[in-house]
Design a protein around this motif. Structure first.
Motif, PDB file in Angstrom:
ATOM      1  N   THR A   3       8.322  31.430 -13.023  1.00 50.75           N
ATOM      2  CA  THR A   3       8.802  30.929 -11.742  1.00 50.75           C
ATOM      3  C   THR A   3       9.694  31.990 -11.124  1.00 50.75           C
ATOM      4  O   THR A   3      10.586  32.522 -11.784  1.00 50.75           O
ATOM      5  N   TYR A   5      12.224  33.009  -7.829  1.00 51.60           N
ATOM      6  CA  TYR A   5      13.044  32.501  -6.734  1.00 51.60           C
ATOM      7  C   TYR A   5      13.369  33.674  -5.827  1.00 51.60           C
ATOM      8  O   TYR A   5      13.759  34.739  -6.302  1.00 51.60           O
ATOM      9  N   ARG A   7      15.751  34.729  -2.670  1.00 49.04           N
ATOM     10  CA  ARG A   7      16.921  34.321  -1.901  1.00 49.04           C
ATOM     11  C   ARG A   7      17.025  35.113  -0.608  1.00 49.04           C
ATOM     12  O   ARG A   7      16.475  36.198  -0.485  1.00 49.04           O
ATOM     13  N   SER A  29       3.612  27.677  -1.637  1.00 48.74           N
ATOM     14  CA  SER A  29       3.584  28.263  -2.981  1.00 48.74           C
ATOM     15  C   SER A  29       2.230  28.907  -3.280  1.00 48.74           C
ATOM     16  O   SER A  29       2.168  30.034  -3.778  1.00 48.74           O
TER      17      SER A  29
END
Length: 75
Positions: A3, A5, A7, A29
């Motif tokens: 996964t 992420y 920012r 996604s």
């Protein structure tokens, strides 16, 4: 699977990506996963240079031939 992420994505960039995903009928996604896969599968500049250097140029068109053709096409 991993996964990731991300920012600090600017709002306009996020909105554009959401629109592109929707245009393809994909979730954000799934769309980004496809885009990241394409990026990861691209060869590096170093790999491209090595491929070009490894090419057999025995039958390559010469610079002189290209220039001759160019001059003839302008007459």
């Amino acid at each position: 699977m991993t996964t990731l992420y991300i920012r600090d994505v600017p709002e306009d960039v996020a909105e554009t990506l959401k629109q592109r995903a929707a245009e393809r009928g994909q979730s954000l996604s799934a769309f980004l996963n496809g885009q990241l896969s394409q990026i990861a599968n691209r060869p590096t500049n170093e790999a491209l240079v090595e491929r070009l250097r490894a090419r057999n140029r025995a039958n390559a068109v010469t610079t002189d031939r290209i220039l001759d053709e160019l001059h003839q096409s302008r007459r």
